[in-house]
Write a protein that holds these residues in place. Sequence first.
Motif, PDB file in Angstrom:
ATOM      1  N   CYS A 215       0.828  -1.214   0.000  1.00 27.17           N
ATOM      2  CA  CYS A 215       0.000   0.000   0.000  1.00 27.17           C
ATOM      3  C   CYS A 215       0.859   1.261   0.000  1.00 27.17           C
ATOM      4  N   PHE A 216       1.902   1.254   0.823  1.00 23.32           N
ATOM      5  CA  PHE A 216       2.749   2.444   0.910  1.00 23.32           C
ATOM      6  C   PHE A 216       3.667   2.570  -0.297  1.00 23.32           C
ATOM      7  N   VAL A 217       4.017   1.461  -0.927  1.00 28.35           N
ATOM      8  CA  VAL A 217       4.807   1.532  -2.166  1.00 28.35           C
ATOM      9  C   VAL A 217       3.965   2.134  -3.279  1.00 28.35           C
ATOM     10  N   VAL A 218       2.697   1.734  -3.349  1.00 22.36           N
ATOM     11  CA  VAL A 218       1.802   2.208  -4.405  1.00 22.36           C
ATOM     12  C   VAL A 218       1.409   3.661  -4.205  1.00 22.36           C
ATOM     13  N   PHE A 219       1.068   4.041  -2.966  1.00 21.32           N
ATOM     14  CA  PHE A 219       0.520   5.374  -2.717  1.00 21.32           C
ATOM     15  C   PHE A 219       1.486   6.343  -2.029  1.00 21.32           C
ATOM     16  N   GLY A 220       2.629   5.841  -1.547  1.00 21.42           N
ATOM     17  CA  GLY A 220       3.535   6.713  -0.825  1.00 21.42           C
ATOM     18  C   GLY A 220       2.966   7.042   0.546  1.00 21.42           C
ATOM     19  N   PHE A 221       3.489   8.088   1.169  1.00 17.17           N
ATOM     20  CA  PHE A 221       3.019   8.467   2.506  1.00 17.17           C
ATOM     21  C   PHE A 221       1.832   9.409   2.376  1.00 17.17           C
ATOM     22  N   THR A 222       0.690   8.820   2.100  1.00 21.11           N
ATOM     23  CA  THR A 222      -0.540   9.579   1.882  1.00 21.11           C
ATOM     24  C   THR A 222      -1.663   8.995   2.723  1.00 21.11           C
ATOM     25  N   ILE A 223      -2.759   9.718   2.793  1.00 17.87           N
ATOM     26  CA  ILE A 223      -3.925   9.231   3.519  1.00 17.87           C
ATOM     27  C   ILE A 223      -4.492   7.987   2.846  1.00 17.87           C
ATOM     28  N   GLU A 224      -4.348   7.902   1.510  1.00 19.18           N
ATOM     29  CA  GLU A 224      -4.821   6.715   0.803  1.00 19.18           C
ATOM     30  C   GLU A 224      -4.094   5.458   1.279  1.00 19.18           C
ATOM     31  N   ALA A 225      -2.782   5.581   1.501  1.00 20.24           N
ATOM     32  CA  ALA A 225      -1.996   4.440   1.959  1.00 20.24           C
ATOM     33  C   ALA A 225      -2.477   3.960   3.326  1.00 20.24           C
ATOM     34  N   VAL A 226      -2.788   4.907   4.202  1.00 19.40           N
ATOM     35  CA  VAL A 226      -3.268   4.556   5.542  1.00 19.40           C
ATOM     36  C   VAL A 226      -4.640   3.886   5.459  1.00 19.40           C
ATOM     37  N   ILE A 227      -5.544   4.496   4.690  1.00 17.25           N
ATOM     38  CA  ILE A 227      -6.906   3.970   4.561  1.00 17.25           C
ATOM     39  C   ILE A 227      -6.896   2.569   3.960  1.00 17.25           C
ATOM     40  N   TYR A 228      -6.117   2.376   2.905  1.00 14.49           N
ATOM     41  CA  TYR A 228      -6.124   1.076   2.235  1.00 14.49           C
ATOM     42  C   TYR A 228      -5.343   0.020   3.014  1.00 14.49           C
ATOM     43  N   SER A 229      -4.404   0.433   3.853  1.00 16.30           N
ATOM     44  CA  SER A 229      -3.738  -0.515   4.744  1.00 16.30           C
ATOM     45  C   SER A 229      -4.733  -1.052   5.768  1.00 16.30           C
ATOM     46  N   LEU A 230      -5.519  -0.148   6.334  1.00 17.27           N
ATOM     47  CA  LEU A 230      -6.549  -0.563   7.282  1.00 17.27           C
ATOM     48  C   LEU A 230      -7.601  -1.421   6.590  1.00 17.27           C
ATOM     49  N   LEU A 231      -7.907  -1.078   5.347  1.00 16.81           N
ATOM     50  CA  LEU A 231      -8.845  -1.881   4.564  1.00 16.81           C
ATOM     51  C   LEU A 231      -8.308  -3.295   4.397  1.00 16.81           C
ATOM     52  N   ALA A 232      -7.021  -3.408   4.098  1.00  9.26           N
ATOM     53  CA  ALA A 232      -6.404  -4.722   3.922  1.00  9.26           C
ATOM     54  C   ALA A 232      -6.577  -5.570   5.179  1.00  9.26           C
ATOM     55  N   SER A 233      -6.373  -4.952   6.338  1.00  5.21           N
ATOM     56  CA  SER A 233      -6.483  -5.685   7.605  1.00  5.21           C
ATOM     57  C   SER A 233      -7.890  -6.219   7.831  1.00  5.21           C
ATOM     58  N   VAL A 234      -8.886  -5.370   7.630  1.00  5.29           N
ATOM     59  CA  VAL A 234     -10.261  -5.815   7.882  1.00  5.29           C
ATOM     60  C   VAL A 234     -10.710  -6.837   6.842  1.00  5.29           C
ATOM     61  N   LEU A 235     -10.192  -6.722   5.624  1.00  7.89           N
ATOM     62  CA  LEU A 235     -10.522  -7.712   4.595  1.00  7.89           C
ATOM     63  C   LEU A 235      -9.943  -9.086   4.951  1.00  7.89           C
ATOM     64  N   ILE A 236      -8.763  -9.101   5.549  1.00  9.68           N
ATOM     65  CA  ILE A 236      -8.167 -10.363   5.982  1.00  9.68           C
ATOM     66  C   ILE A 236      -9.045 -11.018   7.045  1.00  9.68           C
ATOM     67  N   VAL A 237      -9.467 -10.226   8.015  1.00 14.66           N
ATOM     68  CA  VAL A 237     -10.289 -10.750   9.110  1.00 14.66           C
ATOM     69  C   VAL A 237     -11.606 -11.318   8.593  1.00 14.66           C
ATOM     70  N   LEU A 238     -12.321 -10.545   7.803  1.00 18.10           N
ATOM     71  CA  LEU A 238     -13.631 -11.003   7.331  1.00 18.10           C
ATOM     72  C   LEU A 238     -13.502 -12.187   6.372  1.00 18.10           C
ATOM     73  N   SER A 239     -12.398 -12.240   5.629  1.00 16.08           N
ATOM     74  CA  SER A 239     -12.206 -13.349   4.689  1.00 16.08           C
ATOM     75  C   SER A 239     -12.050 -14.676   5.418  1.00 16.08           C
ATOM     76  N   VAL A 240     -11.197 -14.693   6.436  1.00 16.16           N
ATOM     77  CA  VAL A 240     -10.963 -15.937   7.179  1.00 16.16           C
ATOM     78  C   VAL A 240     -12.216 -16.358   7.935  1.00 16.16           C
ATOM     79  N   ILE A 241     -12.876 -15.393   8.575  1.00 15.39           N
ATOM     80  CA  ILE A 241     -14.091 -15.711   9.332  1.00 15.39           C
ATOM     81  C   ILE A 241     -15.195 -16.210   8.401  1.00 15.39           C
ATOM     82  N   ASP A 242     -15.370 -15.539   7.273  1.00 17.66           N
ATOM     83  CA  ASP A 242     -16.413 -15.959   6.332  1.00 17.66           C
ATOM     84  C   ASP A 242     -16.104 -17.333   5.747  1.00 17.66           C
ATOM     85  N   PHE A 243     -14.840 -17.596   5.470  1.00 23.08           N
ATOM     86  CA  PHE A 243     -14.430 -18.887   4.922  1.00 23.08           C
ATOM     87  C   PHE A 243     -14.775 -20.016   5.892  1.00 23.08           C
ATOM     88  N   ARG A 244     -14.664 -19.731   7.196  1.00 21.61           N
ATOM     89  CA  ARG A 244     -14.899 -20.759   8.209  1.00 21.61           C
ATOM     90  C   ARG A 244     -16.355 -20.855   8.644  1.00 21.61           C
TER      91      ARG A 244
END
Length: 254
Positions: free
Chosen positions: A94-123
């Motif tokens: 995320c930070f390589v793609v967007f640099g040190f921007t608010i987008e990088a922070v938002i999409y990093s947090l998005l990545a985290s929540v997507l990981i959580v919901l993916s594993v829980i939904d899979f199970r």
Amino acid sequence: MISTETIIVGLFILLLGLCIGSFLNVCIYRIPKKEDIVKLPSHCMNCGRKLKWYELIPVLSFLIQGGKCRGCKAKLSIQYPIIELLNGILYLICFVVFGFTIEAVIYSLLASVLIVLSVIDFRTFEIPLGCNVFILCLGIVNTIFCLPHISQYVIGFFAISVVLYLINTISKERAIGGGDVKLMAASGLLLGWQNILLALVIGCILGSVIHIARMKLSGEGRVLAFGPYLAVGIFISALFGNSIISWYFGLLGF
């Protein structure tokens, strides 16, 4: 040539992602059980022993302990280091793609929540409401920083979710789950209508190909957890959606 400063910053972001990844494991195990994810101390899932701080170092503790609990010697799930590493790598991307921007922070947090919901939904075949609410909050924050283009994000909220809601209602939740509908609504507000449409296309393609392969190879049933595939589509669209769409229309001569 990559500077020393860039390497140091990159390592910091990676370590931050690893640490947050450790917390994601807590969420993955406790949310389906309705357990507190903050106040309850970290403990062995087998013997219940409270873990020491040096047993909670992301990836490293798992390797040093040989993938076993120091107390009862029960084998620990390989999920722990995998989730930690995955989250750290996605933060770095995320930070390589967007640099040190608010987008990088938002999409990093998005990545985290997507990981959580993916594993829980899979199970469990269920996407926690809290995950969708968190993505919705990210979408609201994003629209604040993109007010001149707010219409495309508002349209994104309804563009896919309304169609999925109708399918959900008509099929009585047999064709699509309510959690998937909420996921696409919240993510649509975050990504905008074009990227959420792309996310759906990617998710459908991945879901079709991978699940058919699983049915053939491992005898998996017809019912699939759609959340993980949508999550991959959402993340790809968040980072590369605009480039993919521009490339596609370029092929068509637009």
